[in-house]
Design an enzyme around this catalytic site. Sequence first.
Site, PDB file in Angstrom:
ATOM      1  N   GLY A 110       0.839  -1.202   0.000  1.00  0.00           N
ATOM      2  CA  GLY A 110       0.000   0.000   0.000  1.00  0.00           C
ATOM      3  C   GLY A 110       0.871   1.247   0.000  1.00  0.00           C
ATOM      4  O   GLY A 110       0.647   2.191  -0.766  1.00  0.00           O
ATOM      5  N   HIS A 111       1.894   1.246   0.862  1.00  0.00           N
ATOM      6  CA  HIS A 111       2.828   2.384   0.868  1.00  0.00           C
ATOM      7  C   HIS A 111       3.545   2.502  -0.472  1.00  0.00           C
ATOM      8  O   HIS A 111       3.784   3.602  -0.969  1.00  0.00           O
ATOM      9  CB  HIS A 111       3.910   2.202   1.950  1.00  0.00           C
ATOM     10  CG  HIS A 111       3.395   2.254   3.353  1.00  0.00           C
ATOM     11  ND1 HIS A 111       3.380   1.158   4.183  1.00  0.00           N
ATOM     12  CD2 HIS A 111       2.889   3.279   4.083  1.00  0.00           C
ATOM     13  CE1 HIS A 111       2.897   1.498   5.362  1.00  0.00           C
ATOM     14  NE2 HIS A 111       2.587   2.784   5.330  1.00  0.00           N
ATOM     15  N   ASP A 115      -7.051   5.199   5.140  1.00  0.00           N
ATOM     16  CA  ASP A 115      -7.285   6.101   6.279  1.00  0.00           C
ATOM     17  C   ASP A 115      -8.109   7.280   5.756  1.00  0.00           C
ATOM     18  O   ASP A 115      -7.615   8.411   5.663  1.00  0.00           O
ATOM     19  CB  ASP A 115      -5.949   6.561   6.846  1.00  0.00           C
ATOM     20  CG  ASP A 115      -5.167   5.408   7.434  1.00  0.00           C
ATOM     21  OD1 ASP A 115      -5.657   4.787   8.384  1.00  0.00           O
ATOM     22  OD2 ASP A 115      -4.085   5.092   6.908  1.00  0.00           O
TER      23      ASP A 115
HETATM   24  O1  PAF Z   1      -0.979   7.307   7.982  1.00  0.00           O
HETATM   25  C1  PAF Z   1       0.060   7.352   8.674  1.00  0.00           C
HETATM   26  O2  PAF Z   1       0.953   6.504   8.561  1.00  0.00           O
HETATM   27  C2  PAF Z   1       0.228   8.455   9.702  1.00  0.00           C
HETATM   28  O3  PAF Z   1      -0.979   8.770  10.301  1.00  0.00           O
HETATM   29  C3  PAF Z   1       0.900   9.721   9.131  1.00  0.00           C
HETATM   30  C4  PAF Z   1       0.058  10.354   8.035  1.00  0.00           C
HETATM   31  C5  PAF Z   1       2.267   9.350   8.557  1.00  0.00           C
HETATM   32  C6  PAF Z   1       1.099  10.757  10.229  1.00  0.00           C
HETATM   33  O4  PAF Z   1       1.881  10.282  11.259  1.00  0.00           O
END
Ligand code: PAF
Length: 281
Positions: free
Chosen positions: A36-37, A150
Amino acid sequence: MQIINHPDEMSRWSDATRARGERIALVPTMGFLHDGHMALMREGRARAGALVASIFVNPTQFGPGEDLARYPRDFERDAGMLKTVPVNVIFTPDASAMYSADAETWVEATQVTRGLCGAFRPGHFRGVTTVVAKLFNIVKPHLAIFGEKDFQQLRAIQRMVSDLNFDLEIVSVPIVRERDGLAMSSRNAYLSPEERERALALSLALRAARDRYRCAPCSGEELVAVATRVLNQTPGVEIEYVEAVDARTLAPASSIHSPILLAIAARVGKTRLIDNTVLSP
Ligand code: PAF
């Protein structure tokens, strides 16, 4: 690929990059990367000449009793994955460099964070918007990329950027799922094999609601009822919420003619999982 630990050094790098006329994309993460990342990274790579990935497990978005101490971390593995993209910089500051001991300023989007996860994790989104605002000020990106898993976080950040006139574009990327439907998450690492099987109930519940909606657009209540029925069929899945809200404002869904966000949070064993789908007429 450069690894930068200090906010001042990061800002200097960004100033020099901007001075050369290059566009900077930022992908903020808390590490323990998954596909996903990587989809966010690829999006950033395609959209800008310079790509920065931040890895920072942000203490201010964890409540007491949440998993800050045991949040999974593996910097070497993350760095290896980021090298393949490739990213230009990994920004990975210490908490002490990000927050001074006497810090007292918060950034908060108050309405969009009221319901859904915000109702169960007091202070969580305030911590997220505060650290993201700080990352934007340090990295000075032209665009920043966030995942739709998210979804409430995405809306809170979009609200903040608009309300506070941040000069950057927010790009969102659809949820990436495992082959069997489980939404990818760093927290999936906590699941035992049996729990992972049970966790499929979340995506199955969303799929059932989506199928119902495809037959004919229906009310939010009906979507919630369909999803809840599927979740309740799986023992060991403890529902925190199943909600249908307006996908733009996250206020209760009032019309079946505008896009609805159907969102679920549930505990499987000790692990809290979230998933969602947007249904458009
Ligand atoms: O989605 C995340 O991994 C975290 O909430 C973020 C956006 C990096 C903020 O710490």
